[in-house]
Design a protein around this motif. Structure first.
Motif, PDB file in Angstrom:
ATOM      1  N   VAL A  69       0.860  -1.056   0.338  1.00  0.00           N
ATOM      2  CA  VAL A  69      -0.046  -0.166  -0.105  1.00  0.00           C
ATOM      3  C   VAL A  69       1.015   1.285  -0.165  1.00  0.00           C
ATOM      4  O   VAL A  69       2.129   1.151   0.845  1.00  0.00           O
ATOM      5  CB  VAL A  69      -0.770   0.290   1.674  1.00  0.00           C
ATOM      6  N   GLY A  70       0.601   2.392  -0.877  1.00  0.00           N
ATOM      7  CA  GLY A  70       0.908   3.511  -0.990  1.00  0.00           C
ATOM      8  C   GLY A  70       2.036   3.340  -1.950  1.00  0.00           C
ATOM      9  O   GLY A  70       2.451   4.534  -2.584  1.00  0.00           O
ATOM     10  N   GLN A  76      -1.503   4.470 -10.856  1.00  0.00           N
ATOM     11  CA  GLN A  76      -2.191   5.414  -9.688  1.00  0.00           C
ATOM     12  C   GLN A  76      -1.071   4.477  -8.187  1.00  0.00           C
ATOM     13  O   GLN A  76      -0.088   4.146  -8.724  1.00  0.00           O
ATOM     14  CB  GLN A  76      -3.284   4.967  -9.830  1.00  0.00           C
ATOM     15  N   THR A  77      -2.222   5.396  -7.220  1.00  0.00           N
ATOM     16  CA  THR A  77      -1.126   5.239  -6.138  1.00  0.00           C
ATOM     17  C   THR A  77      -1.978   3.506  -5.421  1.00  0.00           C
ATOM     18  O   THR A  77      -2.993   3.453  -5.874  1.00  0.00           O
ATOM     19  CB  THR A  77      -1.436   6.111  -5.721  1.00  0.00           C
ATOM     20  N   THR A 107      -3.923   1.807  -3.085  1.00  0.00           N
ATOM     21  CA  THR A 107      -4.444   2.675  -1.710  1.00  0.00           C
ATOM     22  C   THR A 107      -5.100   1.592  -0.933  1.00  0.00           C
ATOM     23  O   THR A 107      -5.280   1.439   0.089  1.00  0.00           O
ATOM     24  CB  THR A 107      -5.853   3.508  -2.056  1.00  0.00           C
ATOM     25  N   GLU A 108      -5.466   0.570  -1.027  1.00  0.00           N
ATOM     26  CA  GLU A 108      -5.880  -0.229  -0.528  1.00  0.00           C
ATOM     27  C   GLU A 108      -5.186  -2.241  -0.987  1.00  0.00           C
ATOM     28  O   GLU A 108      -5.346  -2.034  -2.533  1.00  0.00           O
ATOM     29  CB  GLU A 108      -7.203  -0.601  -0.593  1.00  0.00           C
TER      30      GLU A 108
END
Ligand code: SF4
Length: 403
Positions: free
Chosen positions: A346-347, A362-363, A365-366
């Protein structure tokens, strides 16, 4: 103008799937014996049957490399293997040894492609092989564009040329260096890439003292070839009338195969659609820069005699980190199911290379595991991970860490 075939390496079944899904018209593979990649992840007979079925279901072609220089003792097993390939339904075999070719013609109905290992450098040799029954000649990599055009004008066989990938410093792989230094024979698929090693000079009276052959302070890699990339000359290659454009790399990663195939697929289609408006796109060059490679060269194609060796290092430039393959996508929840290939958490930033669509980043996130339990990292190979994505993502997209 006839659109040429895009031919990609299939080092194993997963790479074969990637090559075809990302746009190759045909793939080539090696079986457990008799191809020139003895240390590759070669195909068992069961895998060959599976590979033929998968390839033909997509309406594409599959070729088997049987391109060792065979010894007398190989022929009993070779006969059995060639008959198996014929029954399995492969579309052609790649051979370099005249004995193997003769046997294949005698006991099978297989189409025969003459391997680059046979070093065809002129139309007399090409015509000779064609008259012997070969339907296609894979030309030696050491030819200029004028020589290729001359062979095309004088030989009715289909011609195949390499457009991308690693090169040998010797004549299309016909090399004794590895055998001499390590006992492993490149002509029987066991090359140790001794040409990539770092070499020093030793004076016979000074045992253990290594004097640099100076290219720079790190040493010299005098036989370390750059990698071939003919993308900038693709229009000229297609206009030359060759039938098949080949990408090298049965030992390369899924990420490499998918990325390079996608670029050449797009470029060939774009040229054939409108040759006058064709131009090399920046995104294609960016993608070719992201896969593991040495500095690129046009090799012998231009006949300009420019240096094709890299003297400073033998290490290829690192590619974008390959993190996983998208196995499922749920459009309702915008969730992708990823099969892990490299650790991610994550991150992190993730980039998706899609078989048809645009690349997007994209990042993360989950993340959730296969049972829906929240997790923060995925350290295990082939671990199943579900994560939300910003855009719809195609099955077989590759998730990578951007470089
Ligand atoms: S040692 Fe190098 S030049 Fe020789 S066959 Fe192997 S890769 Fe090619």
């Amino acid at each position: 103008m006839t659109k040429p075939e895009l031919l990609a390496p299939a080092g194993n079944f997963e790479k074969l799937q990637a090559a075809l899904i990302y746009g190759a018209d045909a793939v080539y593979f090696g079986g457990e014996n008799f191809s020139l990649r003895a240390f590759g992840d070669n195909f068992t007979r069961e895998e060959i049957l599976q590979a033929v079925e998968f390839t033909h279901a997509l309406g594409k072609k599959i070729y088997a490399a049987v391109n060792i220089y065979a010894r007398n003792a190989d022929f009993d097993e070779l006969a059995d293997y060639l008959k198996f390939l014929d029954t399995a339904g492969v579309d052609a075999i790649l051979v370099s040894d005249l004995g193997v070719m003769t046997l294949a013609r005698k006991i099978t109905n297989l189409q025969i492609h003459v391997s680059t290992q046979a070093n065809v450098t002129n139309f007399h040799a090409a015509k000779f092989f064609h008259e012997l029954g070969a339907s296609r000649i894979v030309l030696a990599r050491e030819l200029t564009r004028d020589e290729i055009a001359d062979i095309k004008a004088n030989c009715a066989a289909e011609l195949e040329i390499f457009v991308h990938g690693a090169m040998c410093i010797s004549y299309s792989g016909r090399c004794w260096l590895s055998k001499f230094l390590t006992g492993r024979d490149a002509n029987r698929g066991a090359c140790t890439h001794s040409c990539r090693w770092k070499y020093n000079l030793v004076e016979e009276m000074r045992d253990g003292e290594f004097f640099p052959v100076a290219s720079d302070e790190r040493g010299s890699y005098v036989m370390n070839s750059k990698d071939l990339c003919l993308l900038p000359y693709l229009g000229e290659v297609i206009k030359s009338g060759v039938s098949s454009l080949k990408i090298e790399g049965r030992m390369k990663s899924v990420n490499y195969v998918a990325g390079v195939v996608k670029v050449y697929r797009a470029a060939i289609d774009s040229f054939c659609e409108n040759p006058d408006a064709f131009e090399i796109r920046g995104e294609w060059l960016d993608e070719l820069d992201k896969v593991a490679h040495r500095p690129y060269t046009t090799g012998f194609f231009l006949g300009d005699g420019k240096s094709t060796e890299i003297y400073s290092t033998s290490k290829p430039k690192r590619s974008a980190n390959f993190l996983g393959i998208v196995r499922e996508f749920d459009a309702d929840t915008m969730t992708a199911t990823i099969e892990q290939r490299g650790k991610f958490s994550v991150g992190m930033q993730a980039e998706f290379l899609q078989p048809h669509g645009e690349i997007f980043s994209q990042t993360i996130t989950e993340m959730r595991d296969a049972d829906g339990v929240e997790i923060f990292s995925a350290p295990h190979a082939q671990q199943i991970v579900k994560l939300p994505v910003d855009k719809p993502v195609e099955i077989w997209s590759l998730m990578r860490e951007p470089t």
